[in-house]
Design a protein around this motif. Structure first.
Motif, short mmCIF file in Angstrom:
data_model
loop_
_atom_site.label_atom_id
_atom_site.label_comp_id
_atom_site.label_asym_id
_atom_site.label_seq_id
_atom_site.Cartn_x
_atom_site.Cartn_y
_atom_site.Cartn_z
N SER A 1 -6.64 -44.47 -20.35
CA SER A 1 -6.33 -44.90 -21.72
C SER A 1 -6.99 -44.00 -22.75
CB SER A 1 -6.79 -46.35 -21.93
OG SER A 1 -6.06 -47.23 -21.12
N ASP A 2 -8.19 -43.54 -22.44
CA ASP A 2 -8.90 -42.65 -23.36
C ASP A 2 -8.24 -41.28 -23.43
OD1 ASP A 2 -11.03 -44.44 -24.17
OD2 ASP A 2 -11.85 -44.20 -22.15
N ILE A 3 -7.73 -40.82 -22.29
CA ILE A 3 -7.00 -39.54 -22.28
C ILE A 3 -5.75 -39.66 -23.14
CG2 ILE A 3 -5.82 -37.83 -20.87
CD1 ILE A 3 -7.62 -38.72 -18.53
N ILE A 4 -5.05 -40.77 -23.00
CA ILE A 4 -3.85 -41.02 -23.80
C ILE A 4 -4.20 -41.06 -25.28
CG2 ILE A 4 -2.09 -42.75 -24.35
CD1 ILE A 4 -2.14 -43.47 -21.34
N SER A 5 -5.27 -41.74 -25.63
CA SER A 5 -5.70 -41.83 -27.03
C SER A 5 -6.06 -40.46 -27.58
CB SER A 5 -6.91 -42.76 -27.15
OG SER A 5 -6.56 -44.08 -26.81
N ALA A 6 -6.72 -39.64 -26.77
CA ALA A 6 -7.09 -38.29 -27.21
C ALA A 6 -5.84 -37.45 -27.47
CB ALA A 6 -7.97 -37.63 -26.15
N CYS A 7 -4.84 -37.60 -26.60
CA CYS A 7 -3.58 -36.86 -26.79
C CYS A 7 -2.89 -37.29 -28.09
CB CYS A 7 -2.66 -37.09 -25.61
SG CYS A 7 -3.19 -36.30 -24.07
N LYS A 8 -2.82 -38.59 -28.34
CA LYS A 8 -2.20 -39.07 -29.57
C LYS A 8 -2.96 -38.58 -30.80
CE LYS A 8 -0.23 -43.38 -27.73
NZ LYS A 8 -0.29 -44.86 -27.83
N LYS A 9 -4.28 -38.56 -30.70
CA LYS A 9 -5.10 -38.14 -31.83
C LYS A 9 -4.88 -36.68 -32.17
CE LYS A 9 -9.90 -38.27 -33.47
NZ LYS A 9 -11.30 -38.68 -33.12
N VAL A 10 -4.84 -35.83 -31.15
CA VAL A 10 -4.70 -34.41 -31.41
C VAL A 10 -3.27 -34.08 -31.87
CG1 VAL A 10 -4.05 -33.60 -29.08
CG2 VAL A 10 -5.47 -32.17 -30.54
N ILE A 11 -2.28 -34.82 -31.38
CA ILE A 11 -0.91 -34.62 -31.84
C ILE A 11 -0.77 -35.03 -33.31
CG2 ILE A 11 1.47 -35.46 -31.60
CD1 ILE A 11 0.92 -35.65 -28.56
#
Length: 313
Positions: free
Chosen positions: A297-307
């Motif tokens: 979930s944290d990896i997903i959140s990091a991806c959304k944040k950087v996008i």
């Protein structure tokens, strides 16, 4: 299927010993299954007990005499207790010593804080002549055992403590030290660069993101030094958004190495997922990964944040 990459590496090394000339030095740890080597080849096996500084220094001495040497101990002891010996006796003269550092990362949480090695890459990466590789599963570990036979300068190979998921197909997986692998390529919204067993979580995150309409590519960066800079730069050009994930501190490890390449070549929005600037504590790995914001979930959140950063510019 799950298996222990550290044990598979050791067993493969033993199977290769009959037709390949090398010696093994080990501490009293049973870290990589190479204690069985001494039963089969006693004249080529040397045990030092809990004396890692002597272990490293003696291995370096044997290498200076022309031997190819493998040694095994816990990652925290190889990189910290014997730090000076690795730097001065192995890396400075650039000798043929392969260091097998087991029990690395937060997987070792139940062994206690002192045994959790989340700084080892940072330390080893700072030494000239040192190459650093972390296989992502037992298939990669088995391949790496064979590759290491033809490697004749300082090499640090990092393994987790526990059994981890199989990622690769034994019949098709290809590995080359210093060259990354593009594991998934769903599109150019974000690039996830992962090192070690946690690549499996990066792949899981990419699958979930795909279901959300976010197309990621996942890169296996098994070698953190020398880093595959060409692959990092290409990923940044393709996506404009990069996330790194590693079972190691974000200070000085894979995330730091990637950010250095991007900063010098193609400044790119990025997020580092890894152990935060804190010591490990005794506890179950699941708890420790959650505490350091390192879950799928944290990896997903990091991806959304950087996008989101990319799209807001």
């Amino acid at each position: 299927m799950k298996d222990f990459s550290r044990l598979v590496f050791g067993k493969e090394l033993i199977s290769l010993a009959e037709s390949n000339d090398f010696i093994i030095f080990n501490a009293d740890t049973k870290s990589c299954a190479i204690e069985e080597f001494g039963k089969k080849y006693p004249e080529r096996n040397f045990s030092f007990g809990i004396a890692e500084q002597n272990l490293i220094a003696s291995a370096a001495g044997a290498a200076r005499c022309g031997e190819k040497v493998y040694l095994a101990t816990f990652a925290t002891f190889a990189s910290m207790r014997a730090c000076e010996q690795v730097r001065t006796f192995v890396c400075y003269p650039n000798v043929d010593v392969t260091i097998l550092g087991s029990h690395a990362g937060l997987q070792t949480g139940t062994d206690g804080a002192t045994h959790i090695s989340t700084e080892d890459i940072s330390i080893m990466r700072s030494f000239p002549n040192m190459t650093i590789v972390e296989p992502s599963d037992y298939v990669a570990a088995k391949k790496l055992a064979r590759l290491s036979l033809d490697f004749h300068t300082p090499l640090y190979i990092r393994f987790p403590k526990t059994a981890t998921p199989q990622i690769h197909d034994e019949n098709t997986y290809s590995m080359k030290i210093g060259v990354s692998n593009l594991i998934l390529n769903y599109g150019n919204d974000v690039a996830i660069i992962a090192m070690g067993w946690i690549l499996s979580w990066a792949m899981e995150a990419a699958e979930i993101l795909k279901g959300m309409g976010i197309n990621a590519k996942v890169i296996e960066m098994h070698t953190v030094k020398p880093l595959d800079e060409e692959a990092v730069i290409k990923a940044a050009k393709d996506t404009g958004a990069v996330v790194t994930i590693e079972d190691h501190t974000i200070l000085g490890g894979l995330g730091a190495a990637v950010s250095e390449v991007l900063g010098e070549n193609i400044p790119t929005y990025m997020q580092r997922v890894g152990v935060l600037d804190r010591f490990g504590v005794s506890g179950e790995p699941k708890f420790l990964y959650e505490e350091n914001n390192m879950t799928v979930s944290d990896i997903i959140s990091a991806c959304k944040k950087v996008i989101a950063k990319k799209e807001s510019k």
